[in-house]
Design a protein around this motif. Structure first.
Motif, PDB file in Angstrom:
ATOM      1  N   GLY A  19      41.139 -31.200 -18.545  1.00 57.05           N
ATOM      2  CA  GLY A  19      42.042 -32.078 -17.817  1.00 57.05           C
ATOM      3  C   GLY A  19      41.308 -33.067 -16.939  1.00 57.05           C
ATOM      4  O   GLY A  19      41.925 -33.968 -16.359  1.00 57.05           O
ATOM      5  N   THR A  20      39.993 -32.932 -16.827  1.00 58.74           N
ATOM      6  CA  THR A  20      39.197 -33.899 -16.078  1.00 58.74           C
ATOM      7  C   THR A  20      38.828 -35.067 -16.998  1.00 58.74           C
ATOM      8  O   THR A  20      38.754 -34.910 -18.211  1.00 58.74           O
ATOM      9  CB  THR A  20      37.912 -33.257 -15.529  1.00 58.74           C
ATOM     10  N   LYS A  21      38.584 -36.216 -16.409  1.00 57.62           N
ATOM     11  CA  LYS A  21      38.275 -37.399 -17.212  1.00 57.62           C
ATOM     12  C   LYS A  21      36.882 -37.330 -17.813  1.00 57.62           C
ATOM     13  O   LYS A  21      36.625 -37.898 -18.872  1.00 57.62           O
ATOM     14  CB  LYS A  21      38.426 -38.658 -16.346  1.00 57.62           C
ATOM     15  N   SER A  22      35.967 -36.666 -17.124  1.00 57.38           N
ATOM     16  CA  SER A  22      34.621 -36.496 -17.655  1.00 57.38           C
ATOM     17  C   SER A  22      34.357 -35.006 -17.853  1.00 57.38           C
ATOM     18  O   SER A  22      35.032 -34.158 -17.254  1.00 57.38           O
ATOM     19  CB  SER A  22      33.584 -37.082 -16.687  1.00 57.38           C
ATOM     20  N   LEU A  23      33.376 -34.680 -18.709  1.00 57.81           N
ATOM     21  CA  LEU A  23      33.065 -33.292 -19.010  1.00 57.81           C
ATOM     22  C   LEU A  23      32.687 -32.544 -17.738  1.00 57.81           C
ATOM     23  O   LEU A  23      31.826 -32.965 -16.980  1.00 57.81           O
ATOM     24  CB  LEU A  23      31.910 -33.222 -20.014  1.00 57.81           C
ATOM     25  N   ASN A  24      33.339 -31.428 -17.500  1.00 56.02           N
ATOM     26  CA  ASN A  24      33.097 -30.632 -16.309  1.00 56.02           C
ATOM     27  C   ASN A  24      33.151 -29.157 -16.701  1.00 56.02           C
ATOM     28  O   ASN A  24      34.207 -28.624 -17.000  1.00 56.02           O
ATOM     29  CB  ASN A  24      34.151 -30.945 -15.242  1.00 56.02           C
ATOM     30  N   VAL A  25      31.983 -28.529 -16.732  1.00 57.61           N
ATOM     31  CA  VAL A  25      31.882 -27.111 -17.063  1.00 57.61           C
ATOM     32  C   VAL A  25      31.423 -26.365 -15.820  1.00 57.61           C
ATOM     33  O   VAL A  25      30.404 -26.713 -15.224  1.00 57.61           O
ATOM     34  CB  VAL A  25      30.884 -26.877 -18.218  1.00 57.61           C
ATOM     35  N   GLN A  26      32.174 -25.348 -15.421  1.00 61.07           N
ATOM     36  CA  GLN A  26      31.793 -24.541 -14.262  1.00 61.07           C
ATOM     37  C   GLN A  26      32.501 -23.203 -14.322  1.00 61.07           C
ATOM     38  O   GLN A  26      32.968 -22.783 -15.386  1.00 61.07           O
ATOM     39  CB  GLN A  26      32.080 -25.282 -12.973  1.00 61.07           C
ATOM     40  N   LYS A  27      32.582 -22.501 -13.196  1.00 61.71           N
ATOM     41  CA  LYS A  27      33.218 -21.182 -13.188  1.00 61.71           C
ATOM     42  C   LYS A  27      34.725 -21.319 -13.415  1.00 61.71           C
ATOM     43  O   LYS A  27      35.375 -22.168 -12.812  1.00 61.71           O
ATOM     44  CB  LYS A  27      32.932 -20.473 -11.864  1.00 61.71           C
ATOM     45  N   LEU A  28      35.251 -20.442 -14.261  1.00 61.73           N
ATOM     46  CA  LEU A  28      36.652 -20.537 -14.659  1.00 61.73           C
ATOM     47  C   LEU A  28      37.600 -20.449 -13.469  1.00 61.73           C
ATOM     48  O   LEU A  28      38.670 -21.066 -13.480  1.00 61.73           O
ATOM     49  CB  LEU A  28      36.970 -19.434 -15.670  1.00 61.73           C
ATOM     50  N   ASN A  29      37.222 -19.721 -12.423  1.00 61.11           N
ATOM     51  CA  ASN A  29      38.144 -19.555 -11.302  1.00 61.11           C
ATOM     52  C   ASN A  29      38.375 -20.843 -10.525  1.00 61.11           C
ATOM     53  O   ASN A  29      39.296 -20.935  -9.711  1.00 61.11           O
ATOM     54  CB  ASN A  29      37.655 -18.443 -10.356  1.00 61.11           C
ATOM     55  N   ALA A  30      37.552 -21.879 -10.787  1.00 58.83           N
ATOM     56  CA  ALA A  30      37.729 -23.162 -10.103  1.00 58.83           C
ATOM     57  C   ALA A  30      38.882 -23.970 -10.671  1.00 58.83           C
ATOM     58  O   ALA A  30      39.421 -24.858 -10.002  1.00 58.83           O
ATOM     59  CB  ALA A  30      36.448 -23.980 -10.189  1.00 58.83           C
ATOM     60  N   ALA A  31      39.294 -23.676 -11.901  1.00 51.01           N
ATOM     61  CA  ALA A  31      40.320 -24.489 -12.562  1.00 51.01           C
ATOM     62  C   ALA A  31      41.620 -24.526 -11.772  1.00 51.01           C
ATOM     63  O   ALA A  31      42.241 -25.583 -11.628  1.00 51.01           O
ATOM     64  CB  ALA A  31      40.569 -23.968 -13.976  1.00 51.01           C
ATOM     65  N   TYR A  32      42.037 -23.402 -11.242  1.00 48.79           N
ATOM     66  CA  TYR A  32      43.292 -23.338 -10.485  1.00 48.79           C
ATOM     67  C   TYR A  32      43.197 -24.160  -9.207  1.00 48.79           C
ATOM     68  O   TYR A  32      44.150 -24.833  -8.811  1.00 48.79           O
ATOM     69  CB  TYR A  32      43.627 -21.882 -10.169  1.00 48.79           C
ATOM     70  N   ASN A  33      42.043 -24.128  -8.557  1.00 45.39           N
ATOM     71  CA  ASN A  33      41.850 -24.885  -7.324  1.00 45.39           C
ATOM     72  C   ASN A  33      41.814 -26.392  -7.595  1.00 45.39           C
ATOM     73  O   ASN A  33      42.397 -27.186  -6.863  1.00 45.39           O
ATOM     74  CB  ASN A  33      40.556 -24.450  -6.635  1.00 45.39           C
TER      75      ASN A  33
END
Length: 357
Positions: free
Chosen positions: A120-134
């Protein structure tokens, strides 16, 4: 002090307030359905459902209405305790799949630190899954889990940890049998069978580093307490706790389950409570950009995807996402049990860095 000890000490300090470690969201959903079917507190139910309902402006899913297999993403956010008031990260993540045809329910726990693409971000953003909700609320969390596992997520339920203690107390506590001593934040539950109040249940569900199985052990305790609450609520005496539980949950729970769907859960899906299986997404620890991540192998992700899709009555499909792409570049990481070095080819971003949504 070695590097691992320093890292653990840092994480203990930083995440002392780690969020709700029990998915009472599913309890709430099923209790709403059962309570509605029994005709108890109808007006209170309608009022509560209206207040907790939030589908983020999306199209209303009709899967439950059609009595088909469906999935719910359960999120426990680290908000509501230790003074935290932001939306918070979803430090509890579970995918629950319910099949009314086979009468089976499957719960899959996913580690909060799982490396995943933020969809859902405009650019590629890979990080910890728990950040998605925030970052992007339930919409991004659902999309990110869908991408990770190639499994459609029909609904979500999010509850913050501020409600755990009160919810357990609202049902007069829960009984658990622990195989290990559990100590967290000044509360100890010794090995054996105990009846826990809300404060004790919270401590039991939050301990992580002292568990020999780490986060995987904590996930099993989350599911254990969840089922203890659920079973108690399904008894005749448990039904009498319905009103107080509803009032307790309202400030802490958000879901895109409608009132009509809640009624269906209590009628056409009720038999699924008799056949519940709990599993975990197994992963390997990696250090990426100075942070600790959990990285699942492609084989593991494919196996979980196949299992969940079969549970939902879907055909198996080959998984292809950022995880599988990066895993292909890191074959040595999975072949060497002692390796913690994982090359992300610049895909993993620093927390919130370059995040546009």
């Amino acid at each position: 002090m070695d590097q691992n000890s320093r890292r653990e000490q840092h994480h203990n300090k930083k995440h002392k307030h780690l969020g709700l470690k029990i998915t009472l969201a599913v309890v709430a959903l099923l209790v709403i359905g059962v309570g509605t079917v029994f005709g108890m507190m109808w007006h209170q139910t309608r009022s509560t459902l209206n207040n907790i309902y939030d589908n983020d402006g999306g199209k209303q899913d009709t899967t439950i209405k059609k009595t088909k297999p469906f999935s719910i993403l359960l999120l426990g956010a680290d908000t509501g305790a230790d003074g935290r008031i932001s939306r918070g990260n979803s430090d509890t993540i579970m995918v629950v799949t319910v099949n009314p045809n086979t009468h089976k329910t499957l719960i899959y726990s996913v580690a909060r630190d799982t490396m995943a693409e933020m969809v859902g971000t405009k650019s590629l953003n890979v990080q910890k899954l728990n950040a998605a909700y925030n970052i992007g609320e339930a919409k991004m969390a659902k999309a990110s889990v869908t991408k990770l596992l190639n499994v459609p997520i029909n609904h979500y339920a999010a509850i913050n940890m501020g409600g755990l203690e009160k919810v357990v107390d609202a049902v007069d506590g829960v009984t658990i049998d622990t195989a290990i001593d559990v100590t967290f934040d000044g509360t100890t539950i010794s090995k054996g069978k105990h009846h826990l109040n809300g404060k004790q249940a919270l401590a039991y569900a939050r301990m992580r580093y002292e568990d020999p199985r780490g986060d995987y052990g904590r996930q099993m305790r989350q599911q254990q307490v969840m089922m203890a609450v659920l079973k108690k609520l399904m008894t005749p005496s448990g039904i009498t706790k319905y009103s107080s539980l509803m009032k307790t949950l309202e400030p802490y729970l958000r879901t895109d389950i409608t009132l009509d769907d809640a009624v269906k859960l209590g009628t056409d899906y009720r038999s699924n409570l008799d056949n519940v299986t709990s599993k975990q997404l197994t992963e390997k620890s990696a250090t990426i950009n100075g942070s600790s991540y959990q990285v699942p192998s492609t084989e593991t992700l494919q196996s979980v995807s196949d299992t969940l899709r079969t549970q939902l009555g879907l055909s198996k499909a080959t998984l292809s996402n950022q995880n599988t792409r990066l895993n292909k570049l890191n074959a040595a990481f999975f072949n060497d049990e002692s390796s913690t070095s994982y090359d992300t080819d610049g895909a993993v971003t620093k927390y919130y860095t370059n995040t546009t949504y």
